[in-house]
Design a protein around this motif. Sequence first.
Motif, short mmCIF file in Angstrom:
data_model
loop_
_atom_site.label_atom_id
_atom_site.label_comp_id
_atom_site.label_asym_id
_atom_site.label_seq_id
_atom_site.Cartn_x
_atom_site.Cartn_y
_atom_site.Cartn_z
N ALA A 329 0.86 -1.19 0.00
CA ALA A 329 0.00 0.00 0.00
C ALA A 329 0.89 1.23 0.00
CB ALA A 329 -0.90 0.02 1.22
N THR A 330 0.44 2.28 -0.64
CA THR A 330 1.08 3.57 -0.41
C THR A 330 0.34 4.34 0.69
OG1 THR A 330 -0.18 4.63 -2.18
CG2 THR A 330 2.00 3.75 -2.75
N GLN A 331 -0.97 4.08 0.78
CA GLN A 331 -1.79 4.68 1.84
C GLN A 331 -2.90 3.71 2.22
OE1 GLN A 331 -3.25 8.17 -0.41
NE2 GLN A 331 -1.95 9.43 0.95
N ILE A 332 -3.33 3.82 3.46
CA ILE A 332 -4.50 3.05 3.89
C ILE A 332 -5.27 3.94 4.87
CG2 ILE A 332 -3.11 1.86 5.63
CD1 ILE A 332 -4.97 -0.59 5.32
N ASP A 333 -6.58 3.94 4.78
CA ASP A 333 -7.33 4.84 5.66
C ASP A 333 -8.01 4.07 6.80
OD1 ASP A 333 -9.79 3.80 4.82
OD2 ASP A 333 -10.16 5.42 3.38
N ASP A 334 -8.69 4.81 7.67
CA ASP A 334 -9.37 4.25 8.83
C ASP A 334 -10.29 3.08 8.49
OD1 ASP A 334 -8.28 6.28 10.20
OD2 ASP A 334 -10.19 7.18 10.88
N LEU A 376 6.01 10.45 6.18
CA LEU A 376 4.55 10.51 5.99
C LEU A 376 3.92 9.22 6.49
CD1 LEU A 376 4.41 12.09 2.42
CD2 LEU A 376 3.59 13.14 4.56
N PRO A 377 2.94 9.31 7.39
CA PRO A 377 2.30 8.10 7.92
C PRO A 377 1.61 7.32 6.80
CG PRO A 377 1.70 10.02 9.24
CD PRO A 377 2.39 10.53 8.02
N ILE A 378 1.63 6.00 6.92
CA ILE A 378 0.95 5.16 5.93
C ILE A 378 -0.57 5.21 6.14
CG2 ILE A 378 0.98 2.99 7.28
CD1 ILE A 378 2.09 3.06 3.71
N VAL A 379 -0.98 5.37 7.39
CA VAL A 379 -2.42 5.45 7.66
C VAL A 379 -2.84 6.92 7.57
CG1 VAL A 379 -4.28 4.90 9.26
CG2 VAL A 379 -2.21 3.48 9.24
N VAL A 380 -3.85 7.15 6.77
CA VAL A 380 -4.29 8.52 6.51
C VAL A 380 -5.80 8.63 6.77
CG1 VAL A 380 -2.49 8.96 4.80
CG2 VAL A 380 -4.69 7.98 4.07
N ASP A 381 -6.27 9.90 6.85
CA ASP A 381 -7.71 10.11 7.03
C ASP A 381 -8.47 9.60 5.80
OD1 ASP A 381 -7.16 11.28 9.40
OD2 ASP A 381 -7.33 13.34 8.65
N GLN A 382 -7.92 9.97 4.67
CA GLN A 382 -8.59 9.60 3.43
C GLN A 382 -7.54 9.30 2.37
OE1 GLN A 382 -11.34 12.56 2.01
NE2 GLN A 382 -12.36 11.10 0.65
N VAL A 383 -7.62 8.14 1.74
CA VAL A 383 -6.64 7.82 0.71
C VAL A 383 -6.89 8.68 -0.53
CG1 VAL A 383 -6.15 5.45 1.43
CG2 VAL A 383 -8.09 5.88 -0.10
N ARG A 400 5.48 -1.56 13.78
CA ARG A 400 5.20 -1.19 15.15
C ARG A 400 3.92 -1.83 15.69
NH1 ARG A 400 7.86 3.61 16.80
NH2 ARG A 400 9.81 3.65 15.63
N GLY A 401 3.15 -2.42 14.78
CA GLY A 401 1.91 -2.99 15.26
C GLY A 401 1.00 -3.41 14.14
N ILE A 402 -0.06 -4.08 14.53
CA ILE A 402 -0.97 -4.72 13.60
C ILE A 402 -2.37 -4.19 13.86
CG2 ILE A 402 -2.02 -6.96 13.03
CD1 ILE A 402 0.70 -8.20 14.04
N ALA A 403 -3.08 -3.84 12.76
CA ALA A 403 -4.48 -3.42 12.91
C ALA A 403 -5.37 -4.41 12.18
CB ALA A 403 -4.67 -2.02 12.32
N VAL A 422 -1.54 -5.87 18.63
CA VAL A 422 -2.71 -5.44 17.86
C VAL A 422 -3.23 -4.11 18.39
CG1 VAL A 422 -5.08 -6.06 17.20
CG2 VAL A 422 -3.32 -7.85 17.41
N TYR A 423 -3.46 -3.17 17.47
CA TYR A 423 -3.97 -1.85 17.83
C TYR A 423 -5.13 -1.49 16.90
CZ TYR A 423 0.67 -1.40 19.97
OH TYR A 423 1.81 -1.59 20.69
N PRO A 424 -5.97 -0.60 17.34
CA PRO A 424 -6.90 -0.01 16.36
C PRO A 424 -6.09 0.74 15.30
CG PRO A 424 -7.53 0.57 18.62
CD PRO A 424 -6.17 -0.06 18.69
N ILE A 425 -6.60 0.78 14.07
CA ILE A 425 -5.83 1.39 12.98
C ILE A 425 -5.59 2.87 13.26
CG2 ILE A 425 -7.85 1.90 11.49
CD1 ILE A 425 -6.00 0.96 9.11
N GLN A 426 -6.53 3.51 13.95
CA GLN A 426 -6.36 4.92 14.30
C GLN A 426 -5.13 5.12 15.20
OE1 GLN A 426 -9.08 3.11 14.64
NE2 GLN A 426 -10.72 4.07 13.41
#
Lengths: 467, 467
Positions: A329-334, A376-383, A400-403, A422-426
């Motif tokens: 992925a280049t980005q993944i959202d909530d 730049l974080p991989i997890v974003v608000d909106q891809v 650092r962790g798994i969502a 395991v963490y919430p993706i947020q």
Amino acid sequence: MSKLCDSLRQAMERAGLKDGMTLSFHHHLRNGDHVLNMVLEEAARMGVKDLTVQASSLFDVHAPLIGHIQRGVVTGIETDYMGGVLGKAVSQGLLDRPVVFRSHGGRPAAIESGRVHIDIAFIAAPTADCQGNLNGVYGPAACGSLGYAFSDARCAGKVVAVTDNLVPYPASPASIDETLVDYVVRVDCIGDPQGIVSGTTRITRDPVGLRIAQYAAQVIEHSGLLKDGFSFQTGAGGASLAVTQYLRPIMKQMGIKGGFGLGGITGYLVDMLEEGYFEQLLDVQCFDLRAVQSIRDNPRHQEISAMRYASPTAKSAAVDNLDVVILGATQIDDHFNVNVHTDSSGQIMGGAGGHSDTAAGAKLTMIVAPLFRARLPIVVDQVLAVSTPGDTVDVLVTQRGIAVNPAKPQLKAQLEQAGLPVYPIQELREMAQRLTGVPQPVPRGDRVVGLVEYRDGRIIDEIYQIP
Amino acid sequence: MSKLCDSLRQAMERAGLKDGMTLSFHHHLRNGDHVLNMVLEEAARMGVKDLTVQASSLFDVHAPLIGHIQRGVVTGIETDYMGGVLGKAVSQGLLDRPVVFRSHGGRPAAIESGRVHIDIAFIAAPTADCQGNLNGVYGPAACGSLGYAFSDARCAGKVVAVTDNLVPYPASPASIDETLVDYVVRVDCIGDPQGIVSGTTRITRDPVGLRIAQYAAQVIEHSGLLKDGFSFQTGAGGASLAVTQYLRPIMKQMGIKGGFGLGGITGYLVDMLEEGYFEQLLDVQCFDLRAVQSIRDNPRHQEISAMRYASPTAKSAAVDNLDVVILGATQIDDHFNVNVHTDSSGQIMGGAGGHSDTAAGAKLTMIVAPLFRARLPIVVDQVLAVSTPGDTVDVLVTQRGIAVNPAKPQLKAQLEQAGLPVYPIQELREMAQRLTGVPQPVPRGDRVVGLVEYRDGRIIDEIYQIP
């Protein structure tokens, strides 16, 4: 009348090339492909205009396409993937019509349903005979599987085989056979072997990548899917490949005999086949020379069509039987929507390929990616582009962790019980933001330069011009 | 929803079987086939009426079809070949509608063009997995090539794979793949291996047959076609097979390396492949166990579809590249028209199969037959059915002499120069009549019971009821 033509030009003339036509190309020669450039150069010389290029993928080697677009020879592109050089130009507004991006399963489905019509298919044929029986396993530009070209050959108005290795009739094996081929032309060289087996297919040595891979293997171990008959696909990215390295000892220890490895095939999967970790490889595209040799010599390493690989309109496809797929992925959202079309600045540098197909089919779809890239974080608000809808994605694995997708509470419980982080993706996003800061919003232009067509034919997102 | 059905009945119900439908069957299990009988028996139990059987060939094992016709379960037959038991019943007026006879190339052409529609195709699958990937090379009823079933699988509304060897996914090789298969059902036994490799495939020991074969080999030797790359098909009749026996020493002495052997393949051609007389075998049907083993194990022994074998609508077919074909006949007339549909009394006991296709394609089409059979000359004033038009036949070889089609004066000159006993075909007829007397005219009924559809779709002859 002989199918054999004296020149590429003659083949194009006999195939009736004219303004406004759709020409198709397959990408097994990858960044070593000469055929697309040769054909378009000849079309330009012939004064033909307004062509649509219908490609299974486009690489940096196809940069001359930019000039053909600027001169009006080509006015449309449909593809499953686009490398960064062409992607940058498209993102800057090169084309008047948006590029239509499909998936590796959606493309043959669209072709075989008749929704996409190909006027002339050009088949880059590492070996062919005078009647058009052809294969990818012999010859100086051997690339292995020709799976992405099957639907083109079956459905195009005219089919031209372009080869640099013309052999006596009948060429064997005949991956595509003479019943489908109109013309055959011999050229000096269809591709550069160095570029065919390009450099994406080596296991990462980066400790972050290795950590991610190790977690990914543990997720598989505790997913409940790792049992006899286990099936698996991994991309050719370094971290995805590294998963195989950690999976092997786990399979060995558990005494698991896998069913099949799927997809673009690398030497790492060939090793697993030969060492008995898998019974079969189903191969729509070879990523390296070892895969090419294996598909030629090992009957348990099968060439499959793109339809069989991933089509949603086939009566079934291999992805429907897939247990686990590892994807990037280049980005993944909530909501676990994944972008593999653009980079984090919105510039096109990829495409779904088999990403959304395997995600839809696999029992466990895992995204592996570093928590952040270039600050730049991989997890974003909106891809910036939805390549693969979040409801087909199960897990994100970072160093650092798994969502886990909230739709999969049982999987989440299993991974937690196994002691995995395991963490919430947020929370993964926040973890990254604490290190990188909150990223600036990405400015975007007004004009749509790309459409993301999902495998079922729906347009699920638009890609905008870079200002 | 799983493709796997609990019973044949369930598969037929899920496929939507109803009155008036066309069901298709392929004949690779030959006289050992259980599938056609099982399906029709189940259809009868379900109370279904007015079915059309669309078969690539029908054998004596399919005699129960007669009862199904008498009870109205089946009201139409379309086939490329029909054995004597069923043929006799049809000749006596069993069916209201005439049987439509096609050729092995004309059938797939008609199916793929949409001119013939199949509602449900039943694929007898010696090996299959739960998704319908299937092959003919493994399992207790292994029959080798499944080439005649390819078009059925591609074009039928629904496709049912019937297997007695269900293996884990993915079955390999996948001669027909899951993208085409709707339902899979396991039954106890799809066929009797004894009948699959039936007794037609042994070289004759009859001195007349051997003499014919010897002449035939000499015709090839002096035809100008016996050079490197030479391609060859022979039927599975004893005299046809014997030609290979005489051809081998000629090829050896001349140092000829053949290109390919084609067609229904026997162990004799496998021997020639393995001993280097041919580079490849192209196999649409295996006639014996040795051929089955070879197509499984030898990559130079290729399975081909009926389209690729012989279709006149394919962009090219293997028969178009064929040098020499050796074929049989029950009758041949002055104009070299050949009958292989009926015996000399007009009773149906065969069909074109690949006869007319290979005759149309091959550079040299040779009919081998005894000068007379049961005191009836092979050369007649008028054949009772034109299976293969005389303008596609070049030579008749009998034990007493050879007749060359007047359209081939150069060939005639070559054979005469070689000292072969060449006569006008009329003289061969008279030669026979001097020994047998002039045969009585054959009485015929008024009703048409069979139509001979040529490979291009034209009806070229009618077959009449026996009074």
